[in-house]
Design a protein around this motif. Structure first.
Motif, short mmCIF file in Angstrom:
data_model
loop_
_atom_site.label_atom_id
_atom_site.label_comp_id
_atom_site.label_asym_id
_atom_site.label_seq_id
_atom_site.Cartn_x
_atom_site.Cartn_y
_atom_site.Cartn_z
N ASP A 185 -0.25 7.15 5.57
CA ASP A 185 -0.11 6.84 4.14
C ASP A 185 0.90 5.74 3.89
O ASP A 185 0.84 5.05 2.88
N PHE A 186 1.83 5.56 4.79
CA PHE A 186 2.87 4.56 4.62
C PHE A 186 2.27 3.16 4.46
O PHE A 186 2.86 2.30 3.81
N GLY A 187 1.11 2.92 5.04
CA GLY A 187 0.44 1.63 4.89
C GLY A 187 0.18 1.28 3.44
O GLY A 187 0.27 0.11 3.04
N PHE A 188 -0.13 2.29 2.62
CA PHE A 188 -0.34 2.05 1.19
C PHE A 188 0.98 1.65 0.51
O PHE A 188 0.99 0.76 -0.34
N TYR A 189 2.07 2.30 0.88
CA TYR A 189 3.36 1.96 0.30
C TYR A 189 3.74 0.53 0.63
O TYR A 189 4.22 -0.22 -0.22
N SER A 190 3.55 0.17 1.91
CA SER A 190 3.99 -1.16 2.35
C SER A 190 3.13 -2.28 1.78
O SER A 190 3.52 -3.44 1.85
N GLN A 191 1.99 -1.94 1.19
CA GLN A 191 1.21 -2.95 0.48
C GLN A 191 1.84 -3.28 -0.87
O GLN A 191 1.66 -4.36 -1.40
N ARG A 192 2.55 -2.33 -1.44
CA ARG A 192 3.10 -2.49 -2.79
C ARG A 192 4.56 -2.94 -2.83
O ARG A 192 4.97 -3.61 -3.75
N ILE A 193 5.34 -2.50 -1.86
CA ILE A 193 6.76 -2.86 -1.83
C ILE A 193 7.15 -3.25 -0.40
O ILE A 193 6.56 -2.77 0.55
N PRO A 194 8.16 -4.09 -0.26
CA PRO A 194 8.64 -4.41 1.09
C PRO A 194 9.14 -3.12 1.75
O PRO A 194 9.91 -2.36 1.15
N ALA A 195 8.69 -2.87 2.96
CA ALA A 195 9.01 -1.60 3.62
C ALA A 195 9.11 -1.80 5.13
O ALA A 195 8.65 -2.80 5.67
N LYS B 27 -11.32 5.83 0.96
CA LYS B 27 -10.66 4.54 1.01
C LYS B 27 -10.08 4.34 2.41
O LYS B 27 -9.37 5.21 2.92
N PRO B 28 -10.35 3.20 3.05
CA PRO B 28 -9.78 2.99 4.40
C PRO B 28 -8.27 2.80 4.32
O PRO B 28 -7.74 2.27 3.35
N TYR B 29 -7.60 3.26 5.35
CA TYR B 29 -6.15 3.11 5.43
C TYR B 29 -5.80 1.68 5.83
O TYR B 29 -6.37 1.15 6.79
N PRO B 30 -4.88 1.05 5.13
CA PRO B 30 -4.46 -0.30 5.53
C PRO B 30 -3.50 -0.23 6.72
O PRO B 30 -2.90 0.81 6.99
N ALA B 31 -3.36 -1.34 7.38
CA ALA B 31 -2.39 -1.42 8.46
C ALA B 31 -0.98 -1.28 7.89
O ALA B 31 -0.71 -1.73 6.79
N THR B 32 -0.13 -0.63 8.63
CA THR B 32 1.28 -0.55 8.25
C THR B 32 1.97 -1.74 8.89
O THR B 32 2.03 -1.85 10.10
N VAL B 33 2.48 -2.62 8.04
CA VAL B 33 3.13 -3.83 8.53
C VAL B 33 4.55 -3.85 7.97
O VAL B 33 4.75 -3.77 6.77
#
Length: 108
Positions: free
Chosen positions: A41-51, A2-8
């Motif tokens: 991995d933080f990019g996955f977290y920030s897709q689900r919750i404001p971070a 799975k590609p890593y999403p951008a951390t925003v």
């Protein structure tokens, strides 16, 4: 794979973390890191919750601790560790304090 999403960073969470850091360490000690390309991995977290992704500086030119965190020559300035731990705890505690004091919608 799975590609890593951008951390925003979420603007509100970023502003909160920045304000807490400035109140703890002084405005001059909080710096905005330039954008860069990396996977985390933080990019996955920030897709689900404001971070907000932030880091604690562990470089110390005076002691020669100058290498990047992903270098095999890294030797961090351990004096930064208590500050980093306190900052992470304060960001969470202040966030929870704000949530606890926020007005709640009525159920009527």
């Amino acid at each position: 794979m799975k590609p890593y999403p951008a951390t925003v960073n979420d603007e509100v969470v970023y502003g909160h973390a920045k304000a807490v850091a400035e109140s703890m360490t002084g405005e001059a000690n909080v710096r905005l890191c330039p954008q860069f390309m990396a996977a985390d991995d933080f990019g996955f977290y920030s897709q689900r919750i404001p971070a907000a992704f932030f880091s604690v500086g562990v470089r110390n030119d005076e002691t020669g601790k100058i290498h990047h965190v992903h270098s095999p020559h890294l030797d961090i300035d351990e004096a930064a560790l208590p500050i980093g731990a306190a900052l992470h705890a304060a960001v969470a505690i202040e966030y929870l304090n704000k949530q606890a004091s926020a007005p709640r919608p009525s159920c009527s």
